[in-house]
Design a protein around this motif. Structure first.
Motif, PDB file in Angstrom:
ATOM      1  N   PRO A  88       0.825  -1.217   0.000  1.00  0.00           N
ATOM      2  CA  PRO A  88       0.000   0.000   0.000  1.00  0.00           C
ATOM      3  C   PRO A  88       0.862   1.270   0.000  1.00  0.00           C
ATOM      4  O   PRO A  88       0.772   2.112   0.898  1.00  0.00           O
ATOM      5  N   ASP A  89       1.684   1.409  -1.030  1.00  0.00           N
ATOM      6  CA  ASP A  89       2.600   2.550  -1.086  1.00  0.00           C
ATOM      7  C   ASP A  89       2.239   3.554  -2.177  1.00  0.00           C
ATOM      8  O   ASP A  89       2.963   4.523  -2.401  1.00  0.00           O
ATOM      9  N   ASP A 118     -10.030  -5.633   1.753  1.00  0.00           N
ATOM     10  CA  ASP A 118      -8.700  -5.728   1.143  1.00  0.00           C
ATOM     11  C   ASP A 118      -8.375  -4.604   0.164  1.00  0.00           C
ATOM     12  O   ASP A 118      -7.295  -4.603  -0.434  1.00  0.00           O
ATOM     13  N   LEU A 119      -9.320  -3.666  -0.013  1.00  0.00           N
ATOM     14  CA  LEU A 119      -9.117  -2.592  -0.975  1.00  0.00           C
ATOM     15  C   LEU A 119      -9.364  -1.233  -0.338  1.00  0.00           C
ATOM     16  O   LEU A 119     -10.093  -1.124   0.654  1.00  0.00           O
ATOM     17  N   THR A 120      -8.758  -0.209  -0.910  1.00  0.00           N
ATOM     18  CA  THR A 120      -9.033   1.170  -0.534  1.00  0.00           C
ATOM     19  C   THR A 120      -9.784   1.840  -1.685  1.00  0.00           C
ATOM     20  O   THR A 120      -9.239   1.978  -2.781  1.00  0.00           O
ATOM     21  N   PRO A 121     -11.038   2.248  -1.472  1.00  0.00           N
ATOM     22  CA  PRO A 121     -11.742   2.999  -2.517  1.00  0.00           C
ATOM     23  C   PRO A 121     -11.074   4.363  -2.717  1.00  0.00           C
ATOM     24  O   PRO A 121     -10.783   5.065  -1.737  1.00  0.00           O
ATOM     25  N   VAL A 122     -10.816   4.736  -3.957  1.00  0.00           N
ATOM     26  CA  VAL A 122     -10.136   5.998  -4.243  1.00  0.00           C
ATOM     27  C   VAL A 122     -11.065   6.995  -4.925  1.00  0.00           C
ATOM     28  O   VAL A 122     -11.270   8.102  -4.431  1.00  0.00           O
ATOM     29  N   ALA A 123     -11.623   6.609  -6.084  1.00  0.00           N
ATOM     30  CA  ALA A 123     -12.470   7.560  -6.819  1.00  0.00           C
ATOM     31  C   ALA A 123     -13.387   6.829  -7.785  1.00  0.00           C
ATOM     32  O   ALA A 123     -12.983   5.864  -8.437  1.00  0.00           O
ATOM     33  N   LYS A 265      -3.806   8.043   3.404  1.00  0.00           N
ATOM     34  CA  LYS A 265      -4.867   9.018   3.141  1.00  0.00           C
ATOM     35  C   LYS A 265      -4.403  10.188   2.279  1.00  0.00           C
ATOM     36  O   LYS A 265      -5.152  10.628   1.392  1.00  0.00           O
ATOM     37  N   PRO A 266      -3.206  10.746   2.487  1.00  0.00           N
ATOM     38  CA  PRO A 266      -2.791  11.859   1.621  1.00  0.00           C
ATOM     39  C   PRO A 266      -2.752  11.468   0.140  1.00  0.00           C
ATOM     40  O   PRO A 266      -3.099  12.281  -0.727  1.00  0.00           O
ATOM     41  N   SER A 270      -5.296  13.024  -2.655  1.00  0.00           N
ATOM     42  CA  SER A 270      -4.717  13.674  -3.830  1.00  0.00           C
ATOM     43  C   SER A 270      -5.283  13.081  -5.120  1.00  0.00           C
ATOM     44  O   SER A 270      -5.696  13.813  -6.036  1.00  0.00           O
ATOM     45  N   LEU A 271      -5.309  11.754  -5.195  1.00  0.00           N
ATOM     46  CA  LEU A 271      -5.843  11.092  -6.386  1.00  0.00           C
ATOM     47  C   LEU A 271      -7.336  11.370  -6.564  1.00  0.00           C
ATOM     48  O   LEU A 271      -7.806  11.631  -7.680  1.00  0.00           O
ATOM     49  N   ASN A 272      -8.080  11.332  -5.482  1.00  0.00           N
ATOM     50  CA  ASN A 272      -9.512  11.580  -5.564  1.00  0.00           C
ATOM     51  C   ASN A 272      -9.792  12.981  -6.101  1.00  0.00           C
ATOM     52  O   ASN A 272     -10.629  13.164  -6.994  1.00  0.00           O
TER      53      ASN A 272
END
Length: 326
Positions: A88-89, A118-123, A265-266, A270-272
Motif C-alpha cells: 500500500p505505497d 482488502d481494498l481502498t476505494p479511491v475515486a 490518506k494523503p 490527492s488522487l480523488n
C-alpha cells in the motif's frame, strides 16, 4: 550493553517517530517513480481505454509515468486480486468495474479477496448503462409494453445477455423477478453473439451495455426499449429510462480507481481530487463520452457506500435466480 526500561522505551518511541516521519516524507514526495494502474480487463475494451485516458491525465498532472498493465480474467477478479495483494505505497493502483467491486463475491466461490476489507476505494470515474433492445418484429415499443407482453403471452419471452453473471444477465433477472413477467434470460459468450441473435430473431430481446448496441439501434436493426441508468444516455437521447416507464431498474457497469487496503490518506485524497477534477472537466467529459461513459465523481467514502449498496442489491437477484459460476 543492556538498556534500562526507560531508555528502551525512549529508543522505541524515537524509532517509531522516525518511521512515521519517513513515511510522511515518502508520501509528500509521491510519486517519485512510475505508478502502475492494473486494468482488470483485456486491452481494447472500454475499461482498458478509460484506464489509459486516466493514466495519461495523471502522468501529465503529477509529472510521473502512470503505466497501464492489463491483468484480465475471472470477471475482473485476477486484476483486482493483484491490487489487493500489492504494497500500500501508492505505486500499484487499479481501475476496476462493478463486477469485482460489488457483484462477483456472490458469483465466484471462493473469492480471492474481500472488496470491503482488502481494498481502498479511491475515486468513482464513470458508468455505462445497459440498454434493453428488442428485435423490430416484437410488438412492444417500450420496456413497459415488453413487460406487459411477457405477462400476457402463453410462453416466455427470451432475452439474451453477454454471459452468465454479467450485469446484462443480472438486469434481465431483476426485471423478471420484480415485474412478474414471463422472461427467460439466455447467456451468450459476449456482447456480439447476444446481439446477433436478437437481430436475427432467435431471441426476442437483448440486455447488454449500451455502447455495444448503439450502431445497430441507430440502423434500426434493433429497437431500444429502455436504458437502465438513472438519467437518459446522451448517445440515445430519445430512449427513456426504465424508471421513466415506471419500472424500478437501474443497472450500469461502473468504473472506479482503487488501491490496496492501507493506502495512505494523503495519496488517496490527492488522487480523488485530481480524478474528480478530470471527470468534471470539459476535456474529461469529452474523452469519456467518446467511449460511451457517463462521467461520475464521488468521495472515497461515497464510493465505499456505493460498493456496499450495489453488492447488497445484486445479492438478492443472484440468490433469487440461483445464479452460480462454480
Amino acid at each position: 550493553m543492556r538498556l534500562a526500561p526507560f531508555a528502551r522505551a525512549f529508543a522505541a518511541t524515537a524509532a517509531a517517530l522516525l518511521a512515521l516521519q519517513g513515511g510522511a516524507h515518502a508520501q509528500d514526495n509521491w510519486p517519485n517513480k512510475p505508478v502502475h494502474i492494473i486494468a482488470s480487463f483485456a486491452p481494447g475494451g472500454s475499461s482498458d481505454l478509460v484506464a489509459r485516458q486516466l493514466a495519461q491525465h495523471l502522468s501529465t498532472h503529477y509529472g510521473q509515468q502512470f503505466i497501464v498493465e492489463n491483468r484480465a480474467g475471472a470477471g475482473g477478479n485476477i486484476g483486482v486480486s493483484f491490487v489487493a495483494k500489492a504494497a500500500p505505497d501508492g505505486y500499484t493502483l487499479g481501475l476496476a468495474t462493478s463486477g469485482p467491486l460489488a457483484n462477483n463475491k456472490w458469483l465466484y466461490k471462493p473469492m480471492p479477496f474481500d472488496a470491503a476489507k482488502d481494498l481502498t476505494p479511491v475515486a468513482l470515474v464513470g458508468e455505462i448503462p445497459l440498454v434493453i433492445a428488442a428485435n423490430p418484429q416484437v410488438k412492444a415499443a417500450s420496456l413497459k409494453e415488453f413487460v406487459a407482453l411477457g405477462k400476457s403471452k402463453g410462453k416466455d419471452l427470451t432475452i439474451s445477455n453477454p454471459g452468465s453473471g454479467t450485469i446484462g444477465h443480472l438486469a434481465a433477472e431483476y426485471l423478471r423477478i420484480n415485474t412478474g413477467a414471463s422472461l427467460r434470460s439466455i447467456p451468450y459468450k459476449g456482447d456480439a453473439p447476444a446481439m446477433t441473435d436478437a437481430i436475427g430473431g432467435l431471441v426476442q430481446a437483448v440486455s447488454a451495455p449500451v455502447t455495444a448496441l448503439v450502431p445497430n439501434i441507430q440502423a434500426d436493426k434493433l429497437k431500444a426499449l429502455a436504458v437502465t441508468s438513472s438519467v437518459r444516455f446522451p448517445g440515445l437521447p430519445d430512449v427513456p429510462t426504465a424508471r421513466e416507464q415506471g419500472i424500478d431498474l437501474v443497472a450500469t457497469v461502473w468504473n472506479a480507481m482503487i488501491g490496496p487496503a492501507g493506502l495512505p490518506k494523503p495519496i488517496v485524497d490527492s488522487l480523488n481530487k485530481e480524478i474528480n477534477r478530470y471527470t468534471s472537466s470539459a476535456e474529461g467529459k469529452a474523452q469519456l463520452a467518446a467511449l460511451g461513459v457517463i462521467p461520475l465523481s464521488a468521495t472515497p467514502a461515497q464510493l465505499s457506500e456505493k460498493m456496499a449498496a450495489e453488492s447488497a442489491k445484486w445479492k438478492r437477484v443472484v440468490d433469487a435466480a440461483k445464479i452460480t459460476l462454480d
